[in-house]
Design an enzyme around this catalytic site. Structure first.
Site, short mmCIF file in Angstrom:
data_model
loop_
_atom_site.label_atom_id
_atom_site.label_comp_id
_atom_site.label_asym_id
_atom_site.label_seq_id
_atom_site.Cartn_x
_atom_site.Cartn_y
_atom_site.Cartn_z
CE LYS A 202 -2.01 -3.03 5.13
NZ LYS A 202 -0.65 -2.92 5.59
C1 PLP Z 1 0.41 -2.51 6.63
C2 PLP Z 1 1.17 -1.23 6.75
C3 PLP Z 1 2.56 -1.16 6.95
C4 PLP Z 1 3.42 -2.33 7.31
O1 PLP Z 1 3.29 -3.42 6.59
P1 PLP Z 1 3.65 -4.86 7.18
O2 PLP Z 1 3.66 -5.67 5.92
O3 PLP Z 1 2.56 -5.26 8.13
O4 PLP Z 1 4.99 -4.77 7.82
C5 PLP Z 1 3.19 0.07 6.91
N1 PLP Z 1 2.49 1.19 6.72
C6 PLP Z 1 1.15 1.17 6.58
C7 PLP Z 1 0.44 2.45 6.37
C8 PLP Z 1 0.45 -0.03 6.60
O5 PLP Z 1 -0.89 -0.03 6.48
#
Ligand code: PLP
Length: 403
Positions: A202
């Site tokens: 991210k």
């Molecule tokens: C990355 C992501 C999540 C979950 O995040 P984590 O930190 O990996 O638990 C939820 N929704 C979307 C759309 C994501 O891309």
């Protein structure tokens, strides 16, 4: 291959030389010396968890997105769970969401005993279609859970208007969209609650981590309790107040983000603007190239938004190609381009098929897009040469499969 092809035009999958020597991943983190220093300092401090870095990170994050409150969690998924708890989702309730997302967006309704109800997406941007969402509202609907697919903000004006009309809570899954803007407003300052993730792919990372932002004091309070066993104060508050007494007032979890992770998050947050600028530059480079390539459809962008470009998902125009998505995908991987697919529609996973009886065909826009989607590498550490390699590989594979 015709006899006049040069060696570099022979696909790597057919034994030709790959566009790159090493695999370019679709996403990855950037860690610098300041990040390392921040983590080391916290390791040497008195607080590894529930300490001062937590509030510092939360305050800086809230300020960055223009929200009153930010509450950190141990992951984006835990943050989504916290948001459905704070929204009061319970057994018998329904939450409307998009099928074209990571499973956690829908799972967080299930965690609370509520039912995720899918509504199809818009063809141009693959964000939740407000008309489709509206058509799914029943007397049991309690929340709408749209996702800012690829970093393109959802149509918040329409979604919020529908929600206000029906008394629903909007929980925006902005795990792709830190730094995105909708009508000049920062994502994180608009919906009732907005959820972010700090997974390494991210925009900023805390290894694992997540955040919920809100302007609502009651939601913020519920979120803080939920991540701390449902207890009404944390260890540091009790220590500074010289008290031992605490009360567990709701059933919560240990979903806390440690100080070490918050120190990393604070350090990373300082580079967010640079990361966004880099992602936007790569997206612009891609779009300029792919607009000219028959068979390749770049992602659509609405005029009222500034996307954060977590992903760069192209769609194949299969009528112009002699290969399907699987073949194009394998050919690009052989060229050492770390392509991916986002997402297998959630309702088509075995768990959802078995539990809710989905058979495929329920959400034609999402399902048709899924058959043609390929996510190209997109991360802030990419060089111009990396981006050019991606363009060269897409161009090479497209030419080889041109109809
Ligand atoms: C990355 C992501 C999540 C979950 O995040 P984590 O930190 O990996 O638990 C939820 N929704 C979307 C759309 C994501 O891309």
């Amino acid at each position: 291959m015709s006899a006049t092809s040069t060696a570099s035009q022979i696909l790597a999958i057919d034994g030709g030389p790959p566009v790159r020597e090493t695999l370019l991943p679709y996403g990855r983190q950037s860690i610098d010396e300041e990040d390392i220093q921040a983590v080391v300092e916290t390791l040497r401090s008195a607080w590894l968890t529930t300490g001062p870095k937590v509030a510092q990170f939360e305050e800086a994050f809230a300020a960055r997105v223009g929200a009153t409150y930010a509450v950190s969690f141990s992951s984006g998924t835990a943050a989504l769970h916290g948001a459905t708890f704070a929204a009061g989702l319970k057994s018998g309730d329904e939450a409307i969401t998009s099928p074209l997302t990571f499973a956690a967006t829908a799972n967080c309704a299930l965690y609370q005993g509520a039912r995720p109800v899918f509504a199809d997406v818009c063809e141009d941007t693959l964000i939740l279609d407000p008309d489709q969402a509206s058509a799914k509202i029943t007397s049991r609907t309690r929340a709408i859970l749209p996702i800012d697919y690829a970093g393109h903000p959802v149509n918040l004006d329409s979604i919020l208007e529908i929600a206000r009309r029906h008394g629903l809570i909007v929980i925006e899954d902005a795990c792709h969209a830190l730094g995105a803007k909708y009508r000049k407003h920062s994502v994180g300052s608009i919906a009732d609650m907005t959820v972010f993730s700090f997974h390494p792919v991210k925009h900023i990372t805390t290894c694992e981590g997540g955040m919920v932002t809100t302007d609502n004091a009651d939601y913020a309070e519920a979120l803080r309790r939920f991540r701390n066993h449902g207890i009404s104060s944390d260890a540091r508050q009790r220590q500074s107040a010289g008290q031992w007494h605490y009360e567990m007032v709701a059933l919560g979890f240990n979903y806390r983000l440690p100080d070490i992770a918050c120190a990393l998050g604070l350090s990373q947050l300082r580079r967010l603007d640079g990361n966004l600028a880099r992602r936007r530059a790569i997206a612009a480079r891609y779009t300029a190239a792919f607009r000219e390539m028959p068979g390749i459809i770049p992602p659509g962008v609405r005029p009222e938004v500034s996307p954060a470009w977590h992903l760069y998902p192209i769609r194949l125009d299969l009528a112009k190609l002699s290969a399907d998505r699987g073949e194009v995908f394998r050919a690009l991987r052989a060229e050492n381009i770390g392509v991916n697919v986002h997402y297998i529609p959630v309702h088509l996973h075995p768990y959802y098929r078995d539990r809710f009886g989905y058979k495929g065909g329920e959400f034609p826009v999402a399902e048709n897009a899924y058959e043609r989607l390929i996510s190209l590498p997109m991360f802030h550490g990419m060089t111009d040469q990396d981006a050019n390699d991606v363009i060269a590989a897409v161009s090479k594979v497209r030419l080889a499969f041109a109809r």
